[in-house]
Design a protein around this motif. Structure first.
Motif, mmCIF file in Angstrom:
data_model
loop_
_atom_site.group_PDB
_atom_site.id
_atom_site.type_symbol
_atom_site.label_atom_id
_atom_site.label_comp_id
_atom_site.label_asym_id
_atom_site.label_seq_id
_atom_site.Cartn_x
_atom_site.Cartn_y
_atom_site.Cartn_z
ATOM 1 N N LEU A 137 10.855 2.017 -6.768
ATOM 2 C CA LEU A 137 12.158 1.259 -6.210
ATOM 3 C C LEU A 137 13.253 2.129 -6.781
ATOM 4 C CD1 LEU A 137 10.930 -2.446 -5.901
ATOM 5 C CD2 LEU A 137 10.844 -0.502 -4.014
ATOM 6 N N ASN A 138 13.278 2.321 -8.125
ATOM 7 C CA ASN A 138 14.320 2.909 -8.652
ATOM 8 C C ASN A 138 14.784 4.332 -8.181
ATOM 9 O OD1 ASN A 138 15.293 0.909 -10.457
ATOM 10 N ND2 ASN A 138 13.640 1.419 -12.141
ATOM 11 N N GLU A 139 13.613 4.988 -7.829
ATOM 12 C CA GLU A 139 13.657 6.248 -7.265
ATOM 13 C C GLU A 139 14.375 6.241 -5.824
ATOM 14 O OE1 GLU A 139 13.230 9.629 -8.221
ATOM 15 O OE2 GLU A 139 12.897 8.809 -10.166
ATOM 16 N N ILE A 140 13.960 5.182 -5.313
ATOM 17 C CA ILE A 140 14.507 4.970 -3.710
ATOM 18 C C ILE A 140 15.984 4.539 -4.006
ATOM 19 C CG2 ILE A 140 14.345 3.653 -1.665
ATOM 20 C CD1 ILE A 140 11.416 3.406 -2.097
ATOM 21 N N LYS A 162 18.042 5.576 -5.951
ATOM 22 C CA LYS A 162 18.947 6.953 -6.385
ATOM 23 C C LYS A 162 19.291 7.261 -5.396
ATOM 24 C CE LYS A 162 16.854 7.418 -11.050
ATOM 25 N NZ LYS A 162 16.054 8.246 -11.957
ATOM 26 N N LEU A 163 18.787 7.199 -3.834
ATOM 27 C CA LEU A 163 19.027 7.749 -2.758
ATOM 28 C C LEU A 163 20.020 7.341 -1.874
ATOM 29 C CD1 LEU A 163 15.230 8.509 -1.361
ATOM 30 C CD2 LEU A 163 16.868 10.155 -2.714
ATOM 31 N N GLY A 164 20.553 6.022 -2.864
ATOM 32 C CA GLY A 164 21.694 5.372 -1.978
ATOM 33 C C GLY A 164 20.992 4.278 -0.985
ATOM 34 N N VAL A 165 19.650 3.949 -0.919
ATOM 35 C CA VAL A 165 19.205 3.034 -0.165
ATOM 36 C C VAL A 165 19.297 1.562 -0.684
ATOM 37 C CG1 VAL A 165 16.981 2.448 1.201
ATOM 38 C CG2 VAL A 165 17.664 4.899 0.871
ATOM 39 N N MET A 166 19.515 0.745 0.062
ATOM 40 C CA MET A 166 19.349 -0.771 -0.285
ATOM 41 C C MET A 166 17.753 -1.282 -0.510
ATOM 42 S SD MET A 166 22.613 -2.486 1.745
ATOM 43 C CE MET A 166 22.334 -4.047 0.784
ATOM 44 N N ILE A 167 17.665 -2.177 -1.356
ATOM 45 C CA ILE A 167 16.359 -3.046 -1.629
ATOM 46 C C ILE A 167 16.557 -4.348 -1.400
ATOM 47 C CG2 ILE A 167 14.249 -3.165 -2.835
ATOM 48 C CD1 ILE A 167 14.606 -0.311 -2.036
ATOM 49 N N VAL A 178 0.755 -1.321 -0.079
ATOM 50 C CA VAL A 178 0.174 0.029 -0.105
ATOM 51 C C VAL A 178 0.822 1.194 -0.050
ATOM 52 C CG1 VAL A 178 -1.869 1.348 1.153
ATOM 53 C CG2 VAL A 178 -1.829 -1.389 1.298
ATOM 54 N N GLN A 179 1.903 1.296 0.632
ATOM 55 C CA GLN A 179 2.757 2.477 0.732
ATOM 56 C C GLN A 179 3.386 2.619 -0.653
ATOM 57 O OE1 GLN A 179 4.937 0.461 4.486
ATOM 58 N NE2 GLN A 179 5.424 2.938 4.648
ATOM 59 N N ILE A 180 4.002 1.476 -1.474
ATOM 60 C CA ILE A 180 4.498 1.723 -2.588
ATOM 61 C C ILE A 180 3.290 2.203 -3.626
ATOM 62 C CG2 ILE A 180 5.540 0.366 -4.658
ATOM 63 C CD1 ILE A 180 6.534 -1.585 -2.571
ATOM 64 N N MET A 181 2.353 1.831 -3.653
ATOM 65 C CA MET A 181 1.273 1.870 -4.662
ATOM 66 C C MET A 181 0.552 3.417 -4.128
ATOM 67 S SD MET A 181 0.939 -0.011 -6.731
ATOM 68 C CE MET A 181 -0.517 0.676 -7.394
ATOM 69 N N TYR A 182 0.245 3.842 -2.936
ATOM 70 C CA TYR A 182 -0.433 4.819 -2.728
ATOM 71 C C TYR A 182 0.163 6.016 -1.868
ATOM 72 C CZ TYR A 182 -4.094 1.780 -4.120
ATOM 73 O OH TYR A 182 -4.879 0.632 -4.785
ATOM 74 N N GLY A 183 1.427 5.990 -1.406
ATOM 75 C CA GLY A 183 2.079 6.884 -0.619
ATOM 76 C C GLY A 183 3.146 7.557 -1.518
ATOM 77 N N ASP A 184 3.563 8.558 -1.308
ATOM 78 C CA ASP A 184 4.830 9.272 -1.959
ATOM 79 C C ASP A 184 6.200 8.540 -1.193
ATOM 80 O OD1 ASP A 184 6.720 10.431 -3.503
ATOM 81 O OD2 ASP A 184 5.649 12.585 -3.085
ATOM 82 N N LEU A 185 6.541 7.253 -1.376
ATOM 83 C CA LEU A 185 7.557 6.564 -0.877
ATOM 84 C C LEU A 185 8.938 7.351 -0.754
ATOM 85 C CD1 LEU A 185 7.786 4.443 1.265
ATOM 86 C CD2 LEU A 185 8.166 2.697 -0.374
ATOM 87 N N PRO A 186 9.311 7.614 -2.156
ATOM 88 C CA PRO A 186 10.677 8.307 -2.380
ATOM 89 C C PRO A 186 10.778 9.499 -1.462
ATOM 90 C CG PRO A 186 9.648 7.313 -4.478
ATOM 91 C CD PRO A 186 8.674 7.201 -3.512
#
Length: 689
Positions: free
Chosen positions: A574-577, A579-584, A529-537
């Motif tokens: 996920l690609n935007e995240i 770019k911040l240097g965060v691991m997935i 839900v956070q990925i779909m509807y929240g501005d997660l980056p």
């Protein structure tokens, strides 16, 4: 008496009757057009006001001149064309202003507008008459009685006020009668005010005006007919529009079945009859399973084709008194009377039979499977909302157990639903009151064999290095005690509360990790839900900035199932995240739908092998084979693999032997509050058994 004598001795009665006909017919058309104008706004209102004003003005004008042609005197007379046209312009303009000023309804606050409009309407009719009389050129002396002139204007104004008042109140007949009376009393009272004294013998046969009277009447009728036709066309268009809107409001456009509104109305009617006659009926909610997969594979056109086909098949199975509607999406509802020996089981078998044959979509055969929820009147509810709601609860129970197929409502379902609603409210309160807390579970890396220069026996496990901690949400309810995340996280996702809860978890974990004495990473679980509807980056960037945490120390864990819907959107997020240097990391690997494809598409840097494989890995050749395959896959893709659920020394030794060096589980440490985390691990962790 003067008015009566004027009518009987100085007018042709046949032409007078014609004038009255013109007046009545024209007034009816004008007021019908005016009513249409009051129902419109903007440009349409202006257009209908113009038509109604022209129709009313022409009716007044034609009535006047037909009545003037009925005026029989032994005086040679003619009409000034300019003043005649001016009289027509005066009445049309005045009536247009009066109709424009009049309020839409008779309201106390708009009384002044009504008075002004009625006054202007009466004066417009009077102005037309007396300007028209100025156009009357007679070879004689025209003498006017001021009393009758004033009386004619006063009567016109009073009748006009009454006509508008009744019209605004919806009293159409009285409004029409007074408007007609306004025109006729003005004319005949005004004519009674006139005395004509001829200068000489008559030179023209008065009957020569008969043809002109007929011509004027025809013109008036033509104007009235034009307005009437416009009214008829608009009425027909309105009726067609109303029919179309009614069709849209009551019939589902895709399947042709009744829609939700129709179902609700029919159910209320059925309920009222059942109460009065002491009968019973069943309500069935039908929801298709995995319908989204049909849309994903065959497109929305394929999904629509499936719905049309199954709707037609189920409709063909209906018998007398049974009702089927599409509620929206892939959900249908049906009503089955239970009188005359009918049973819901028979009805359900027919509906299931309609779904047994596959539906051909292009070159594929698709089998539709549905879950059925049933509630019965009167035992399962006294109102329409209760009956439908209970059938809906039963349907969700059937959907939770695909093998069941059909579920009947039971009272215990209400308790479960009520408990879920209460828990949602308590989740909100817990968030507002700060009742949630984070526990942290250690993640470690096994040292390679021979570390620290010591040989290792088969039963020994080498030293481990702390590499990070997973943040896990915990809730100790003041009354319920510990509530498992497996119980409240799904409810938070369904209600949307996972967005503020997830934000709190992320910000708290980043803030805690920034204060740790060692630069270990912190892993945070992210909901679909956070990925779909929240501005997660944006949220991740904000949490990192506010806490001062190095982005390389934050790891976000997502599950395979959370990536199945809207894959393009998830990939972009996920690609935007990244770019911040965060691991997935991909969590619960091996339990989703398409693991290999997910690893190929998404930017994962760590695989977390699901704990279910650890339970059987020491005694199951299949589980061991899967472990080896995942490790080989991770090595090939240069992705680290971390095994969850490590609880025994044997599991740990096997993982080390197979080359899996990152582990997490109860053997290494249980989740503990922040205050206890570094008490357990400040000196490092070493197991020597």
């Amino acid at each position: 008496m003067r008015i009566l004598s004027c009518l009987t001795t100085e007018h042709d009665l046949w032409l007078l009757a014609l004038a009255v006909l013109v007046c009545g017919g024209g007034s009816w058309v004008a007021l019908e057009l005016y009513r249409r104008a009051r129902q419109r706004d903007g440009r349409q209102r202006a257009g209908w006001l113009f038509l109604s004003s022209v129709a009313a003005g022409c009716s007044v004008w034609c009535t006047h001149f037909v009545a003037m042609l009925a005026y029989r005197t032994d005086v040679v007379a003619s009409y000034d064309p300019v003043l005649t046209l001016v009289s027509l312009f005066v009445v049309i303009t005045g009536i247009a202003l009066a109709f424009h000023l009049a309020p839409a309804t008779r309201q106390p606050g708009r009384r002044m507008a009504w008075l002004m409009a009625g006054l202007l309407l009466g004066l417009s009719v009077s102005g037309m008459h007396y300007v028209g009389m100025l156009a009357y050129r007679a070879q004689g002396l025209m003498l006017w009685d001021a009393t009758y002139v004033a009386a004619s204007v006063a009567l016109a104004v009073v009748c006009a006020l009454g006509a508008l008042g009744f019209e605004l109140r919806g009293r159409r007949v009285l409004g029409l009668g007074l408007f007609t009376l306004c025109i006729l009393t003005l004319h005949f009272t005004g004519m009674a005010a006139l005395t004509l004294v001829p200068f000489g013998a008559p030179a023209v046969d008065p009957s020569s005006f008969d043809g002109l009277a007929v011509a004027v009447t025809c013109a008036a009728l033509l104007v009235a007919a034009t307005g009437g036709v416009a009214h008829m066309i608009d009425t027909d268009v309105n009726d067609q529009t109303v029919d179309a809107l009614r069709q849209m409001a009551l019939v589902d456009g895709l399947t042709g079945l009744p829609n939700r509104n129709s179902f609700t109305s029919y159910l209320e009617l059925k309920l009222a009859r059942a109460r009065s006659e002491g009968r019973s009926f069943a309500v069935v909610i039908i929801d298709f399973d995995k319908f989204k997969a049909v849309n994903d594979v065959h497109g929305h056109e394929g999904g629509d084709a499936l719905l049309r086909a199954v709707a037609a098949r189920m409709s063909a199975e209906l018998r007398d008194g049974e009702f089927l509607a599409r509620m929206g999406g892939d959900e249908f509802a049906a009503i089955c009377p239970l009188s005359g020996g009918r049973k819901p089981e028979d009805f359900l078998r027919r509906l299931e039979r309609a779904l047994q044959a596959p539906v051909r979509i292009k070159e594929f055969d698709v089998l539709a499977h549905a879950s059925f929820g049933v509630s019965l009147y009167p035992q399962d509810g006294a109102t329409a909302a209760q009956i439908v709601g209970n059938a809906d609860l039963a349907m969700y129970r059937a959907k939770a157990d695909p093998a069941r197929g059909v579920s009947y409502y039971e009272a215990a379902m209400d308790e479960v639903a009520r408990g879920r609603r209460e828990l949602v409210l308590e989740i909100r309160n817990a968030l507002e009151q700060g009742a949630f807390e984070l526990h942290y579970q250690l993640q470690a890396r096994l040292a390679p064999e021979g570390a620290e220069g010591q040989p290792r026996l088969d039963h020994e496990v080498g030293p481990t290095e702390v590499i990070g901690y997973e943040a896990l949400l915990r809730w100790h309810h003041p009354v319920r005690g510990f509530i498992s995340p497996g119980d409240f996280i799904p409810l938070a996702e369904e209600s949307g509360l996972i967005l503020p809860v997830g934000e709190w978890v992320l910000r708290t974990a980043c803030r805690d990790a920034a204060q740790w004495p060692a630069p270990h990473r912190v892993a945070v679980n992210i909901s679909a839900v956070q990925i779909m509807y929240g501005d997660l980056p944006r949220l991740v960037a904000s949490a990192l900035k506010d806490s001062g945490l190095d982005p390389a120390r934050l790891e976000l864990e997502v599950t395979e199932t959370s990536l199945m819907e809207e894959r393009a959107h998830c990939l972009a997020v996920l690609n935007e995240i990244r770019k911040l240097g965060v691991m997935i990391a991909i969590d619960d690997f091996g339990t989703g739908y398409s693991s290999l494809d997910v690893l190929r598409v998404f930017p994962f840097q760590r695989i977390k092998l699901d704990r279910s494989f650890m339970r059987d890995v020491t005694g199951s050749a299949e589980a061991l084979a899967i472990l080896r395959a995942v490790l080989a896959l991770g090595h090939s893709l240069k992705i680290q693999v971390l095994a969850e659920g490590v609880e025994t020394v044997e599991q740990l030794a096997l993982l080390e032997a197979e080359g899996c060096h990152e582990v997490q589980g109860y053997l290494l440490g249980r989740p503990v509050p922040l205050a206890q985390t570094f008490n357990l691990s400040s000196a490092g962790l070493s197991l020597a058994l």
